[in-house]
Design a protein around this motif. Structure first.
Motif, PDB file in Angstrom:
ATOM      1  N   ASN A   9       0.863  -1.167  -0.046  1.00 23.85           N
ATOM      2  CA  ASN A   9      -0.075   0.165  -0.145  1.00 23.85           C
ATOM      3  C   ASN A   9       0.892   1.092   0.050  1.00 23.85           C
ATOM      4  O   ASN A   9       0.621   2.411  -0.671  1.00 23.85           O
ATOM      5  CB  ASN A   9      -1.034   0.053   1.056  1.00 23.85           C
ATOM      6  N   LEU A  10       1.981   1.279   0.704  1.00 28.96           N
ATOM      7  CA  LEU A  10       3.011   2.186   0.599  1.00 28.96           C
ATOM      8  C   LEU A  10       3.338   2.738  -0.652  1.00 28.96           C
ATOM      9  O   LEU A  10       3.520   3.460  -1.439  1.00 28.96           O
ATOM     10  CB  LEU A  10       4.114   2.044   1.501  1.00 28.96           C
ATOM     11  N   LEU A  45      -6.438   3.284   4.975  1.00 34.16           N
ATOM     12  CA  LEU A  45      -6.422   4.417   4.422  1.00 34.16           C
ATOM     13  C   LEU A  45      -6.165   5.414   5.874  1.00 34.16           C
ATOM     14  O   LEU A  45      -5.643   6.395   5.336  1.00 34.16           O
ATOM     15  CB  LEU A  45      -7.943   4.582   4.259  1.00 34.16           C
ATOM     16  N   GLU A  46      -6.674   5.148   6.783  1.00 38.23           N
ATOM     17  CA  GLU A  46      -6.392   5.759   8.178  1.00 38.23           C
ATOM     18  C   GLU A  46      -4.787   5.957   8.282  1.00 38.23           C
ATOM     19  O   GLU A  46      -4.182   7.076   8.402  1.00 38.23           O
ATOM     20  CB  GLU A  46      -7.059   5.261   9.309  1.00 38.23           C
ATOM     21  N   LEU A  47      -3.904   4.673   8.230  1.00 37.21           N
ATOM     22  CA  LEU A  47      -2.577   4.886   8.266  1.00 37.21           C
ATOM     23  C   LEU A  47      -1.970   5.857   7.252  1.00 37.21           C
ATOM     24  O   LEU A  47      -1.016   6.508   7.629  1.00 37.21           O
ATOM     25  CB  LEU A  47      -2.117   3.263   8.310  1.00 37.21           C
ATOM     26  N   ILE A  90       0.336   8.892   8.265  1.00 34.60           N
ATOM     27  CA  ILE A  90       1.691   9.078   7.590  1.00 34.60           C
ATOM     28  C   ILE A  90       1.935  10.578   6.857  1.00 34.60           C
ATOM     29  O   ILE A  90       2.760  11.174   7.042  1.00 34.60           O
ATOM     30  CB  ILE A  90       1.753   8.142   6.702  1.00 34.60           C
ATOM     31  N   ASP A  91       0.915  10.950   6.060  1.00 38.83           N
ATOM     32  CA  ASP A  91       1.039  11.936   5.287  1.00 38.83           C
ATOM     33  C   ASP A  91       0.967  13.242   6.179  1.00 38.83           C
ATOM     34  O   ASP A  91       1.926  14.293   6.053  1.00 38.83           O
ATOM     35  CB  ASP A  91      -0.141  12.187   4.364  1.00 38.83           C
TER      36      ASP A  91
END
Length: 219
Positions: free
Chosen positions: A20-21, A106-108, A112-113
């Motif tokens: 996902n990253l 999505l929350e992660l 991160i952003d």
């Protein structure tokens, strides 16, 4: 491309996070063992963020946090330890965020952003003097990756020198900067602060004594 450490000993979770990253435009770098990442950081530490599990073989996440902080790598804990004491310990120790498994991807990514954006803003505010990195907002001073502890007045004195760098300042002017008002008292306290700064930061050739006048920061 932002590089993110994924320090997670469960292969399936690590693979999912890394996939996902990569889709989100990051460069994930996985590690599965605390001792392994500890050795790696001594050779390479140019990372923008670390996703860190707590329960790891070798060194656990609480120990690794201190090592990651030495290299100015922000940390988000990503762990199954959801008890309050672990959360408090993690956040008080300096982690930027604490996410308990299971989590929404999505929350992660959003968290991160936010952390990376915040650190980018803080890096823009950094002051570089010789091999010293100063963050005035956080009131932190780092030398070669290690934080240097300054007393409040020592830090304010350093900022006064930076503000008026390459200009001669009398002891009275320095004290006025520190106190914010006209200071009437012993000016020799400035000499103590200067001596401490020179010793702690190796600034003997940066903060110069101007005989019978005061000091000048040469940068």
């Amino acid at each position: 491309m932002k590089k993110i450490l994924v320090i997670e000993d469960e292969n399936s979770i690590s693979d999912l996070i890394c996939m996902n990253l990569s889709i989100a435009g990051y460069e994930p770098v996985p590690f599965f063992d605390g001792e392994e990442i500890s050795r790696h950081l001594k050779e390479e530490n140019d990372y923008d963020l670390a996703l860190l599990d707590i329960m790891l073989p070798g060194k656990d996440g609480f120990i690794l946090l201190e090592e990651l902080k030495e290299y100015h790598i922000p940390v988000i804990y990503l762990t199954a330890k959801g008890d309050l004491s672990s959360k408090v310990k993690g956040l008080k120790s300096g982690a930027e965020d604490y996410i308990v498994k299971p989590f929404e991807m999505l929350e992660l990514l959003v968290r991160i952003d936010k952390v990376i954006s915040r650190f980018r803003e803080e890096e823009d505010e950094e002051i570089h003097i010789k091999d010293i990195i100063v963050n005035e907002k956080r009131r932190t001073v780092y030398k070669e990756g290690k934080e240097i502890s300054l007393q409040p007045m020592e830090f304010d004195c350093l900022m006064a020198f930076w503000k008026y760098r390459n200009r001669v300042m009398t002891r009275e002017q320095i004290l006025n900067c520190l106190w914010g008002v006209d200071f009437e008292g012993e000016t020799r306290t400035v000499d103590v602060h200067v001596g401490n700064l020179r010793k702690k930061l190796d600034f003997a050739d940066v903060i110069i004594t101007v005989p019978r006048v005061g000091y000048r920061m040469e940068v």
